[in-house]
Each structure stands twice: as C-alpha cells, then as structure tokens.
Design a protein around this motif. Structure first.
Motif, mmCIF file in Angstrom:
data_model
loop_
_atom_site.group_PDB
_atom_site.id
_atom_site.type_symbol
_atom_site.label_atom_id
_atom_site.label_comp_id
_atom_site.label_asym_id
_atom_site.label_seq_id
_atom_site.Cartn_x
_atom_site.Cartn_y
_atom_site.Cartn_z
ATOM 1 N N LEU A 66 42.188 -62.869 54.631
ATOM 2 C CA LEU A 66 41.903 -61.535 54.132
ATOM 3 C C LEU A 66 42.918 -60.584 54.775
ATOM 4 C CD1 LEU A 66 39.617 -60.509 52.213
ATOM 5 C CD2 LEU A 66 38.457 -59.656 54.250
ATOM 6 N N ILE A 67 44.087 -60.495 54.153
ATOM 7 C CA ILE A 67 45.151 -59.609 54.641
ATOM 8 C C ILE A 67 45.550 -58.748 53.448
ATOM 9 C CG2 ILE A 67 47.400 -59.483 55.767
ATOM 10 C CD1 ILE A 67 46.949 -62.319 56.800
ATOM 11 N N LEU A 68 45.004 -57.533 53.388
ATOM 12 C CA LEU A 68 44.981 -56.759 52.159
ATOM 13 C C LEU A 68 45.899 -55.551 52.195
ATOM 14 C CD1 LEU A 68 41.081 -56.668 51.834
ATOM 15 C CD2 LEU A 68 42.643 -58.382 50.888
ATOM 16 N N ASP A 69 46.465 -55.227 51.033
ATOM 17 C CA ASP A 69 47.181 -53.959 50.905
ATOM 18 C C ASP A 69 46.200 -52.891 50.419
ATOM 19 O OD1 ASP A 69 46.803 -54.421 48.205
ATOM 20 O OD2 ASP A 69 48.916 -54.712 47.739
ATOM 21 N N SER A 70 46.674 -51.663 50.353
ATOM 22 C CA SER A 70 45.785 -50.542 50.011
ATOM 23 C C SER A 70 45.217 -50.676 48.602
ATOM 24 C CB SER A 70 46.525 -49.211 50.150
ATOM 25 O OG SER A 70 47.661 -49.176 49.301
ATOM 26 N N GLU A 71 46.002 -51.253 47.668
ATOM 27 C CA GLU A 71 45.518 -51.403 46.290
ATOM 28 C C GLU A 71 44.353 -52.375 46.196
ATOM 29 O OE1 GLU A 71 49.058 -51.056 43.241
ATOM 30 O OE2 GLU A 71 49.720 -52.149 45.005
ATOM 31 N N MET A 72 44.444 -53.492 46.926
ATOM 32 C CA MET A 72 43.358 -54.468 46.890
ATOM 33 C C MET A 72 42.126 -53.924 47.603
ATOM 34 S SD MET A 72 42.246 -57.290 45.730
ATOM 35 C CE MET A 72 43.700 -58.166 45.127
ATOM 36 N N ILE A 73 42.324 -53.200 48.692
ATOM 37 C CA ILE A 73 41.185 -52.576 49.372
ATOM 38 C C ILE A 73 40.495 -51.601 48.417
ATOM 39 C CG2 ILE A 73 40.499 -51.008 51.227
ATOM 40 C CD1 ILE A 73 42.769 -52.206 52.903
#
Length: 519
Positions: A377-384
C-alpha cells in the motif's frame, strides 16, 4: 517460520557477492560513486560552475513542474535537486536522455502495430456491454481503441484462491499441449514447483511442442544462474531473460517484467499473482501462510494473453513473428452466462497507467462495495482520493493487507496511510496467518479484476504488468466468497492500533514516504 541457519545464510551471501551478479552490482555502485564524487567536485571547483549548476537546476525544476509526470514523482525529483543540486540535476538529465528507454518505447510501439490486426474489437460485444452497463463499455472502448485490448465474450473463467490450487490445475493443462506453450514469469526459483513444471516442459519440447519461456532478469541475482537460459535451450526450450541486470546505470533496469502469463495452444491461459516458487504453493514457509490468487481462461479472451506475451518476446528479435500460427480458435455461438472478459497489459513506455485506470474505474462506479486484496500500500494522492472519496460516499471499501510482511520497509511505509484511510471510512484488515500476495478488486457482485498489479508505484507506473477485468461472470461470486473467507482470518485495524505503532516504525515510515515513488 522458515529460519535459515547462519552458516547457510553466509554461504548464500558469499555466493551472491562473488558471483557474476555481484560483480555487476559492484560496477554499478562504482559508476554511481564516480558520478556523485565528480559532480560534487565540479560543484565546488569554481564559482562559475556553481552558478551554472544553480541556473541549470532552476531550469530543470521548471521543466519538471511543467512535465506530464505523476506529481509524486515530480516531488521526489525536486527534493533530490534541492538537497543535492549538482547530483540531482545531472542525474535527472541523465535519466531523461537515455537512448535505451526511447528505443524500447519505440520498439514496443512497433510491435503493437504488428499485432493490431489480431486484437480487433468486435463492436457487437461493446454494444451489448453498453446496453448492460454503459460505464464498463466506456472502459472497454478506452482499453481497445487506445491500447489494443479488446473485450470478449465466450470465455470460461476458473478462479484459484491459493497458489496450490492453480498449480494442481496447471500441470494437467500443460500435459495437454499439442502445439505451443508460452510462459512469462517475474520470479522463478528452483524447487518442487518449478522442477515439476520443468519436467513437463522438457518432455513436451521433445514431443515437438514449441515451448517458449521468459523470466525477469532479477532472478539471476540470487535464484538462478546467469546462464540459465542456455540450460533451458539445451532441453529444447526457447528461453529469454527479460531485461537482464547489466553493469551500467540505466533506468531501463527499473522497468521489470512483473507479469505472470501462461498460454497453452491458444486455448487456455493463466494469470494472477502466483510466481514459480515453492512459497507460492505453501510448500515452503517464509512469511507464514502465503495467500495468493490466479485465474484460468478458456476461450476467446486467451488471444490477448498470447499477443501480450509475443509483444515482449519480440522486443529484441530481428526475424518477423508469424502471429497467425498462435491465434485462438473462436468458439461458435454465444454463451451469455459467461459475461464479459477483458485481459489487459500495462507498460511503462506507453504513457498510460492502465492498471491504475482499471482500479479507478471500479472505485468510481461502485454502488455497494469495493473489496481489495493487495500485498503493498504505497499510494499517490490520486489513489488516496479515489479510495477515501468512495468510502465517504457510503460505499463499503475494505482492504486486506498482510500481517507478516515480506519487506519491513514497505510495511512501515504502508502503515503511514492507515490513519487517513481509516478516518475516511476505509476499513483495513491484516491477514493474521501470514502474507497476502493477491492482487484483487471485486465490486457489487458483478465486477472484478485479478492480475499482477499491486497498489504501489512500481506496479502502477514502472513495471510491465497484466490483469483480467471481469463483468457478469459467475466466477465473481467465487472471488467475493474467497474474500469473505479470507476476511474471517483477518484482524481489523483500528485507529488505536495505528497509535500503538512504535516510534521507530512511525519515523521509518515517514522518512520512507519521501522516497515512496522509488519503492
């Protein structure tokens, strides 16, 4: 747990250090050291050089801000340039001007053109899909018209909730091969699973079946000898090591082949998270019980897996491929109960984040729930934003993560996202028996995707990946049932659990988050 003896661990480490792979890694480190030392010396050599580097750094930052890269990648690069102006600036220029990257991108574009005529979309299928669910028809249009991945009908799907289930089904299907076997895997490690498969492949090659096997070059670091392709060739198996580790700095080596594809006679195809190693079938225990998933396709949609394999296989081939020999025989009639099946691939060189777009699509069009299994779970702002917006809309979003991680640093980084997600209503569970390696999204009892794509930067942006999008097929009930059975073995993470993290874990995660796009 599988604890190695200290002596064996030291021998394994020595074998890597004094091997060809160790020598290659040493050369790369020397090049990197020379690069850093040289740029620092130049930076301090004279005022005009320092001034030039400052101006160049500003120009590069302006270029980065106006580029089409992911914002998280932009931030990481700018942080490197601000922290180490000379090193960061010159390294960015070096990365962006590499000929190997441009060559591979052009070569893949050419191969896609070569295979376009074998990946044509039947518009009657799209029209029928539009009548059933217009949003999914829009996704199919995007994947077929812009990327060459058609949506099919008449495809049976079998879902495997564990690696050992896939393995038991895969061996008999390989035994049935009469024309060809194509296999492409990220990890191959000697042991019961691979030895069993290799025996079948060797026998089939002797019987006249065309066998091609391709695996990622990182296997040569510690799992397979560097000359392993020659050993397979001696058995009659055509073999390639995709993107082998070489003794020079290149971002191409960051683009690993993370796909898992097996195609047999164009009739049967496998994909999912399961590699060819004994831990994947729980014959060897490394991180507790290994939970992984896969699917088997039989029917029209297998052709997309065939063409995906051939595209990567032919990157370095000079002879033209005879694609017609490997076409999937189409089934007569229409079996409506099989719904729609859309295999898709993702490449780091096509400027399209296919895997992420499929995940966004499922999140954005869910009506009741989205259930997810992922090892990272290493997310960018769009996926968050997509995950939290879906949960805030009253839709049940549940993510199953490992409880026993394979990489401590990735797990520490993943935990930095827990608080924000949980506060937004996303439910996070950890699989207490061990490690979850599955990559599954299932939604609303009618939509799912199973494949190789993790929720991290490497899978979403840097690797070659693949998956299968499924709509209105009865296998979705089995996927959701497996999710619920897995959930029953999980511990729900609360905000109290998040607060109980040790200070070291918190600090490590926060620091690592600065470099998340590199992980």
């Amino acid at each position: 747990m599988d604890h190695k003896e200290p002596g064996k661990a030291k021998k394994g480490l020595s074998r890597i250090i004094f091997s060809r792979t160790g020598f290659i890694l040493l050369l790369i480190l020397i090049q990197l050291g020379i690069f850093v030392i040289t740029t620092n010396l130049l930076q301090n050599y004279a005022m005009f050089i320092h001034g030039t580097m400052t101006v160049l750094s500003v120009i590069v930052v302006i270029y980065i801000i106006n580029s089409e890269d992911n914002p998280a990648f932009k931030m990481t690069w700018m942080l490197c340039i601000v922290g180490l102006p000379a090193v960061g600036t010159l390294f960015y220029i070096y990365v962006k001007t590499q000929g190997g990257v441009r060559w591979m991108g052009k070569r893949l574009a050419t191969l896609r053109i070569e295979t376009d005529s074998y990946m044509l979309q039947d518009m009657d299928v799209v029209d029928a899909l539009r009548a059933s669910k217009p949003a999914n028809a829009n996704l199919a249009y995007y994947l077929s018209h812009h990327l060459g991945f058609p949506v099919y009908r008449n495809t049976e799907i079998t879902y495997f909730p564990l690696g050992e289930d896939k393995f038991r089904a895969m061996i008999p299907e390989l035994e049935k091969a009469r024309k060809y076997i194509f296999m492409e895997y990220f990890i191959v490690e000697k042991g019961y699973m691979w030895d069993s498969i290799l025996k079948v492949l060797t026998r089939k090659a002797r019987e006249g079946v065309e066998v091609r096997f391709m695996y990622d070059g990182t296997c040569a670091i510690s799992m397979l000898p560097y000359d392993y392709p020659s050993e397979l060739e001696s058995r009659g198996i055509r073999c390639k090591m995709m993107n082998p580790i070489k003794p020079f700095l290149s971002t191409v080596q960051n683009n690993r082949d993370h796909r898992k594809i097996c195609v047999i006679d164009g009739k049967v195809g496998f994909t999912g998270g399961i590699n060819l190693g004994d831990e994947y079938i729980n014959r060897k225990e490394r991180f507790g019980h290994w939970k992984d998933t896969a699917v088997m396709l039989k029917g029209d949609a297998v052709q997309s897996l065939t063409m995906m394999f051939l595209q990567l296989w032919n990157i370095d081939e000079k002879r033209p491929e005879r694609y017609q020999r490997y076409l999937t025989p189409r089934k007569d009639g229409l079996r409506r109960e099989l719904g729609y099946v859309l295999p898709y691939g993702d490449s780091p060189f096509d400027n399209e984040n296919v895997g992420e777009e499929v995940y966004f699509h499922i999140l954005n069009h869910a009506k009741k729930y989205v259930h997810i299994m992922t090892p990272y779970l290493i997310l960018d702002s769009e996926m968050i934003s997509a995950l939290t917006r879906t949960a805030k809309s009253g839709i049940e979003v549940i993510i199953i993560m490992p409880h026993i991680p394979d990489k401590w640093y990735a797990f520490a980084l993943a935990k930095t996202y827990y608080r924000e997600l949980i506060r937004a209503g996303v439910q996070i569970y950890e699989y207490t028996p061990g490690f979850v390696h599955a990559k599954v999204f299932v939604s609303d009892d009618d939509t799912a995707t199973v494949g190789t794509i993790n929720l991290d930067y490497r899978s979403l942006y840097l690797h070659f990946e693949c998956g299968v999008f499924i709509y209105n097929n009865s296998v979705i009930d089995k996927i959701e049932r497996d999710f619920q059975q897995t959930l029953a073995k999980c511990h729900k993470i609360s905000l109290l659990d998040v607060r109980k993290r040790t200070m070291l874990t918190k600090l490590a995660g926060q620091v690592l988050r600065l470099f998340a796009p590199l992980m």
